[in-house]
Design an enzyme around this catalytic site. Sequence first.
Site, short mmCIF file in Angstrom:
data_model
loop_
_atom_site.label_atom_id
_atom_site.label_comp_id
_atom_site.label_asym_id
_atom_site.label_seq_id
_atom_site.Cartn_x
_atom_site.Cartn_y
_atom_site.Cartn_z
N ASP A 209 22.21 -46.17 -18.89
CA ASP A 209 21.61 -47.45 -18.53
C ASP A 209 22.03 -47.81 -17.11
O ASP A 209 22.51 -46.97 -16.37
CB ASP A 209 22.05 -48.53 -19.54
CG ASP A 209 20.97 -49.57 -19.80
OD1 ASP A 209 20.65 -50.31 -18.86
OD2 ASP A 209 20.45 -49.64 -20.92
N HIS A 241 20.61 -55.61 -17.26
CA HIS A 241 20.11 -54.82 -18.37
C HIS A 241 21.24 -54.12 -19.11
O HIS A 241 21.37 -54.20 -20.34
CB HIS A 241 19.09 -53.81 -17.87
CG HIS A 241 18.30 -53.15 -18.94
ND1 HIS A 241 18.71 -51.99 -19.57
CD2 HIS A 241 17.11 -53.47 -19.51
CE1 HIS A 241 17.82 -51.63 -20.46
NE2 HIS A 241 16.84 -52.51 -20.45
N SER A 397 13.63 -52.45 -25.09
CA SER A 397 15.00 -52.09 -24.70
C SER A 397 16.03 -52.67 -25.65
O SER A 397 17.08 -52.06 -25.89
CB SER A 397 15.30 -52.61 -23.28
OG SER A 397 14.82 -51.74 -22.30
#
Length: 455
Positions: A209, A241, A397
């Site tokens: 990630d 994120h 996600s």
Amino acid sequence: MLFCLVVAAQFPLPALQSGGFLPGSSVAHADDDDDGGGDDDDDDGGGDDDGGPGGWGGGDYRDDDRRGDIRSLFRWRWQESRRAPPRRQMRVPDRAPNEIVAIGLDETSIVSLTQSGFVIDERLQMTLTGSELVRLTIPSGMTLDAARQAVSAEAPSAAVDFNHFYQPEQETSRPCGNGRCALVRHMVGWPMEAAANTCTTSQRIGLIDTAINADHTALADARIEVVRLSDERLPRSGEQHGTAVAALLVGSPDSRAPGLLPMSELVAVDAFRRFGNVADIANVYDLVRALDLLTQRGITVINLSLTGPPNLLLKQAVSAAIGQGTILIAAAGNEGPNAKPVYPAAYEEVIAVTAVDRARNSYRRAVRGVHIDIAAPGVGVWTAASISGARQKSGTSFAAPFVTAAAVVMKASRPELTPREIEAELMQSAEDIGAPGKDAIYGWGLLNVRALCSR
């Protein structure tokens, strides 16, 4: 009257709370919760959103002094218009403009290519495939298509492709209210309270990630190792994120963003870098390196909340990892229901996870297709903000970590199961919420861990 008409045309008034306009606000489409990658700061201001696990404390209004003064509104708008023209949106390319990557080039081929004008930028002997991963800069004046053909002709047995870019599925937080920020794990049967959570394990989880804010209070007690792959000279990827996904997996149970598996260890590979302050991107060379690194460490479950185009090297690395017993879980993508499949989720061996809301409706931006395997909560999911506090997030996600956590628990309790067997059990136990059987919207249905978490 003429003066008023001209002013109204030149200085449109922002929307009022009652449905008109307020000075200083902007007009946005109601269905646009896409972050666009431009702002990594989703700090909640030090408080929790209303209805969430910790209460409300976010949000402020910065233009109170202008509300009742129409002259200041016009002066402000005129000054803004003189300050700078609006910036055009920077397009994120889907590949490096002058690079080819390959797996399986022998030394003779490499020497021949360098004599033809190719430059070897980087090379790595991989454990995953047993062959070398190579990144080349193409000769000046040669097109990418011609370069790929030239490398393929030099080494017909090698996997040769463009150095494609992949992105995380960035989504913006929305204001909370009416209990919309409560934890959603009950939808799949995951215990709400840590004390009652029988789905605990101390297994290691792999994550590829963006960067992670390891100093976030939700991760203060978490066991996290972050490995950055990108060149230190390149801009670091954002933390929004990666922090959100990490907290979903291993966030402290007594924090404002409790994780599904707080006792587990997370090995997170930051394979991304910032692109023009508009997005985080990872090239396929680094994604393959990340998979190789995690499999070398014996990590058997890896979360991939990222998407991009098909790539021969990524496909080979995915197949090799699964062949060695690794379970790969990937986000189905937020490109829209009519979009083409995105990768790595669309590879057959990967578990492709789509997102649903609390009413079990499909997330409106989720990619659909025959490759979709399973659904999980992915709309208004409560997790860590990038700096402090917590926010709700939407997108595939944030659905993928639910399936990743379930696979980790299953692998820990039944280590003899192969990736295919674990995938089959997850699909068979899913709650069918679409057309009977597997469908292109929900796959086999909503993840169901009730039996798993009661053992």
